[in-house]
Design an enzyme around this catalytic site. Sequence first.
Site, mmCIF file in Angstrom:
data_model
loop_
_atom_site.group_PDB
_atom_site.id
_atom_site.type_symbol
_atom_site.label_atom_id
_atom_site.label_comp_id
_atom_site.label_asym_id
_atom_site.label_seq_id
_atom_site.Cartn_x
_atom_site.Cartn_y
_atom_site.Cartn_z
ATOM 1 N N SER A 8 0.839 -1.196 0.000
ATOM 2 C CA SER A 8 0.000 0.000 0.000
ATOM 3 C C SER A 8 0.882 1.257 0.000
ATOM 4 O O SER A 8 0.374 2.367 0.048
ATOM 5 C CB SER A 8 -0.874 -0.005 1.265
ATOM 6 N N PRO A 10 3.636 3.529 -1.787
ATOM 7 C CA PRO A 10 4.388 3.834 -3.014
ATOM 8 C C PRO A 10 5.852 4.175 -2.745
ATOM 9 O O PRO A 10 6.706 4.004 -3.621
ATOM 10 C CB PRO A 10 3.656 5.047 -3.607
ATOM 11 N N GLY A 11 6.166 4.645 -1.529
ATOM 12 C CA GLY A 11 7.559 4.971 -1.189
ATOM 13 C C GLY A 11 8.467 3.760 -1.293
ATOM 14 O O GLY A 11 9.623 3.854 -1.724
ATOM 15 N N ASP A 65 7.948 -6.328 4.658
ATOM 16 C CA ASP A 65 7.407 -5.939 5.957
ATOM 17 C C ASP A 65 8.546 -5.351 6.771
ATOM 18 O O ASP A 65 9.588 -5.989 6.957
ATOM 19 C CB ASP A 65 6.781 -7.135 6.677
ATOM 20 N N PHE A 140 9.280 8.686 3.858
ATOM 21 C CA PHE A 140 7.918 8.394 4.328
ATOM 22 C C PHE A 140 8.005 7.828 5.739
ATOM 23 O O PHE A 140 9.104 7.550 6.254
ATOM 24 C CB PHE A 140 7.227 7.411 3.372
ATOM 25 N N LYS A 162 19.885 7.095 1.099
ATOM 26 C CA LYS A 162 19.152 6.247 2.059
ATOM 27 C C LYS A 162 19.315 4.769 1.670
ATOM 28 O O LYS A 162 19.643 3.923 2.504
ATOM 29 C CB LYS A 162 17.660 6.633 2.095
ATOM 30 N N HIS A 167 18.053 -0.243 6.061
ATOM 31 C CA HIS A 167 17.546 -1.608 6.234
ATOM 32 C C HIS A 167 17.055 -2.188 4.900
ATOM 33 O O HIS A 167 17.394 -3.289 4.528
ATOM 34 C CB HIS A 167 16.399 -1.573 7.259
HETATM 35 P P1 ITT Z 1 2.624 -2.410 3.258
HETATM 36 O O1 ITT Z 1 2.557 -3.309 4.505
HETATM 37 O O2 ITT Z 1 1.317 -2.288 2.542
HETATM 38 O O3 ITT Z 1 3.758 -2.799 2.338
HETATM 39 P P2 ITT Z 1 3.257 -0.274 5.140
HETATM 40 O O4 ITT Z 1 3.639 1.151 4.910
HETATM 41 O O5 ITT Z 1 2.156 -0.566 6.116
HETATM 42 O O6 ITT Z 1 2.969 -0.915 3.708
HETATM 43 P P3 ITT Z 1 5.128 -1.826 6.775
HETATM 44 O O7 ITT Z 1 4.073 -2.563 7.517
HETATM 45 O O8 ITT Z 1 6.285 -2.595 6.237
HETATM 46 O O9 ITT Z 1 4.559 -1.038 5.522
HETATM 47 O O10 ITT Z 1 5.731 -0.650 7.621
HETATM 48 C C1 ITT Z 1 5.448 -0.418 8.974
HETATM 49 C C2 ITT Z 1 5.544 1.058 9.219
HETATM 50 O O11 ITT Z 1 6.895 1.456 9.134
HETATM 51 C C3 ITT Z 1 4.743 1.914 8.239
HETATM 52 O O12 ITT Z 1 4.135 2.965 8.957
HETATM 53 C C4 ITT Z 1 5.802 2.445 7.287
HETATM 54 O O13 ITT Z 1 5.474 3.743 6.817
HETATM 55 C C5 ITT Z 1 7.039 2.486 8.177
HETATM 56 N N1 ITT Z 1 8.232 2.238 7.379
HETATM 57 C C6 ITT Z 1 8.522 1.126 6.657
HETATM 58 N N2 ITT Z 1 9.690 1.276 6.023
HETATM 59 C C7 ITT Z 1 10.151 2.506 6.361
HETATM 60 C C8 ITT Z 1 11.274 3.256 5.999
HETATM 61 O O14 ITT Z 1 12.179 2.791 5.163
HETATM 62 N N3 ITT Z 1 11.410 4.476 6.524
HETATM 63 C C9 ITT Z 1 10.495 4.984 7.376
HETATM 64 N N4 ITT Z 1 9.394 4.361 7.744
HETATM 65 C C10 ITT Z 1 9.208 3.124 7.230
#
Ligand code: ITT
Length: 185
Positions: A8, A10-11, A65, A140, A162, A167
Amino acid sequence: MILKVVTSNPGKVEEFAEAFSGMGIDFEHIRIPYDEPQVSSLEEVVEAGIKELRNKGLSDFLIDDSGMFVDHLKGFPGVYSSYVQKTVGNDGVLRLMDGVPDRSAQFKCCIGCCVKGETVIVTGVCPGSILHEPRGEGGFGYDPIFSPDGERSFAEMPLSEKNGISHRGRAIGLLRKELGERGFI
Ligand code: ITT
């Protein structure tokens, strides 16, 4: 090769496209909801997601994830990172960390990739710390409050920088190696 990125967010797709640029893979962003069971590790979420999406007949795709694990909060928000970001957000995390001297944290990214029937799961970790206030306009999620070097936040870095240390960048490096060894790229 075209890999579908099921997310969900796009970042994440932008980060995948940047990290694989020039490697003969195109990324297609698709949104298919899949269950994210409330389990204790990112890997378990990814394994369950891969299984569900394969059962739905999807092929050549990846899911990601990720979570931020704060040492002082005993790893919170961790697997709850998405819920915490949607509810209290970065300000809520900063409030929990108000006056806390130990600001150390890790960002983790688990990627599950399914290509031509084979599944690869890799995890990348980026150590860092929680800043005292949000900084920067890029990225994001937690990017404005997470810093890999204690100075600049991820949101203050160009995407390529980045990806060079994050990670997700580290997980992508492992994924590239695995896909290369299997002759997919
Ligand atoms: P999907 O599960 O649909 O892929 P999501 O944004 O919910 O999208 P995650 O469950 O993997 O993705 O991410 C958990 C949270 O951590 C979510 O609020 C993300 O915006 C944040 N997040 C994930 N990767 C990040 C990053 O590289 N930098 C900053 N925040 C990140």
